[in-house]
Design an enzyme around this catalytic site. Sequence first.
Site, mmCIF file in Angstrom:
data_model
loop_
_atom_site.group_PDB
_atom_site.id
_atom_site.type_symbol
_atom_site.label_atom_id
_atom_site.label_comp_id
_atom_site.label_asym_id
_atom_site.label_seq_id
_atom_site.Cartn_x
_atom_site.Cartn_y
_atom_site.Cartn_z
ATOM 1 N N ASN A 9 -46.115 2.101 4.887
ATOM 2 C CA ASN A 9 -46.442 3.432 4.386
ATOM 3 C C ASN A 9 -46.827 3.288 2.932
ATOM 4 O O ASN A 9 -46.027 2.747 2.159
ATOM 5 C CB ASN A 9 -44.683 3.881 4.300
ATOM 6 C CG ASN A 9 -44.831 5.270 3.443
ATOM 7 O OD1 ASN A 9 -46.009 5.983 3.133
ATOM 8 N ND2 ASN A 9 -43.734 5.665 3.085
ATOM 9 N N HIS A 95 -39.892 11.651 5.357
ATOM 10 C CA HIS A 95 -39.815 10.867 4.478
ATOM 11 C C HIS A 95 -38.942 11.325 3.352
ATOM 12 O O HIS A 95 -39.279 12.474 2.706
ATOM 13 C CB HIS A 95 -40.930 10.233 3.945
ATOM 14 C CG HIS A 95 -40.796 8.840 3.039
ATOM 15 N ND1 HIS A 95 -40.727 9.199 1.718
ATOM 16 C CD2 HIS A 95 -40.901 7.701 3.518
ATOM 17 C CE1 HIS A 95 -40.390 7.802 1.297
ATOM 18 N NE2 HIS A 95 -40.461 7.018 2.345
ATOM 19 N N GLU A 167 -33.472 4.953 6.009
ATOM 20 C CA GLU A 167 -33.928 4.457 4.666
ATOM 21 C C GLU A 167 -33.035 4.860 3.353
ATOM 22 O O GLU A 167 -33.077 6.392 3.113
ATOM 23 C CB GLU A 167 -35.264 5.152 4.250
ATOM 24 C CG GLU A 167 -36.520 4.617 5.140
ATOM 25 C CD GLU A 167 -37.683 4.786 4.598
ATOM 26 O OE1 GLU A 167 -38.589 3.631 4.569
ATOM 27 O OE2 GLU A 167 -38.243 5.720 4.071
ATOM 28 N N SER A 213 -37.211 -1.126 0.178
ATOM 29 C CA SER A 213 -37.388 -2.581 -0.772
ATOM 30 C C SER A 213 -37.315 -3.558 0.229
ATOM 31 O O SER A 213 -36.671 -4.781 -0.078
ATOM 32 C CB SER A 213 -36.163 -2.784 -1.788
ATOM 33 O OG SER A 213 -36.560 -1.746 -2.729
HETATM 34 P P1 PGA Z 1 -40.227 0.654 -0.478
HETATM 35 O O1 PGA Z 1 -40.350 2.122 0.348
HETATM 36 O O2 PGA Z 1 -40.462 -0.411 0.595
HETATM 37 O O3 PGA Z 1 -41.249 0.560 -1.714
HETATM 38 O O4 PGA Z 1 -38.940 0.677 -1.045
HETATM 39 C C1 PGA Z 1 -40.030 2.249 1.573
HETATM 40 C C2 PGA Z 1 -40.282 3.565 2.025
HETATM 41 O O5 PGA Z 1 -40.400 4.591 1.175
HETATM 42 O O6 PGA Z 1 -40.774 3.815 3.277
#
Ligand code: PGA
Length: 250
Positions: A9, A95, A167, A213
Amino acid sequence: MRTPVIAANWKMYKTPTEAESFLTAFLPLVREQTKSEIVLCPPAIDLTFVLAGVQAGSVRVGAQNMHFAEEGAYTGEISAAMLTALGVTHVILGHSERRQYFAETDETVHRKLITALKHRLTPIVCIGERLEEREGGETEEVLTRQIGVAIGGIDPAQLAPMIVAYEPVWAIGTGKTATPEMAADAHRLIRGEVARLAGKSVAERLRILYGGSVKPENAATLLGQPEIDGALVGGASLDPQSFAKIVGAA
Ligand code: PGA
């Protein structure tokens, strides 16, 4: 066995030229890999360039959002038919940043899911609790509601292509990851709820990705959990080497 999905993403990063440089570096690094499905979700303006760049290879291209209406007076929006006409195969829906900054709700995610399935786009439906919800002991209730509203009333036979991304909002872009056990618990809960609402066979085939993350350093441990069927990667997907390492960990 569920084939893992590793999705990038890119959020609001990379111009078309930057997207092309990414592909030049990234594609040779993943040419040999056949174990997982790789999906790149660039900003809408980059879709044509990324589709041209990946060409006949196995890397798929997804959008980060779409409107639920077929067409209409919705300035700035993009329809499912526009995406499929380009060759886009996947779309991220709901999201947490869309929910937080652009007023998306469980209900709009539901309407978008119906439209995406109708147009044979593979939806990646994002759900996850906020920090105060986890601390308040509401994680289970939030996840149950989000998945329940998203798929409620949809014919289970149509849900087969759906992918879910768990998430936890507190882990996105913060450097904090859910422990593999926390993620696995949430995934089990989500799968159980999908089984209850749409039947066991849909639930057993459903790919549930973890996002928040994910980095080369933690990817193998997270993806080693049998309940975790892949990852939705933000920050670490912007760099070709680091994203290729995550693909390699799957
Ligand atoms: P991140 O984002 O890996 O930077 O934490 C994940 C996402 O928002 O899909």
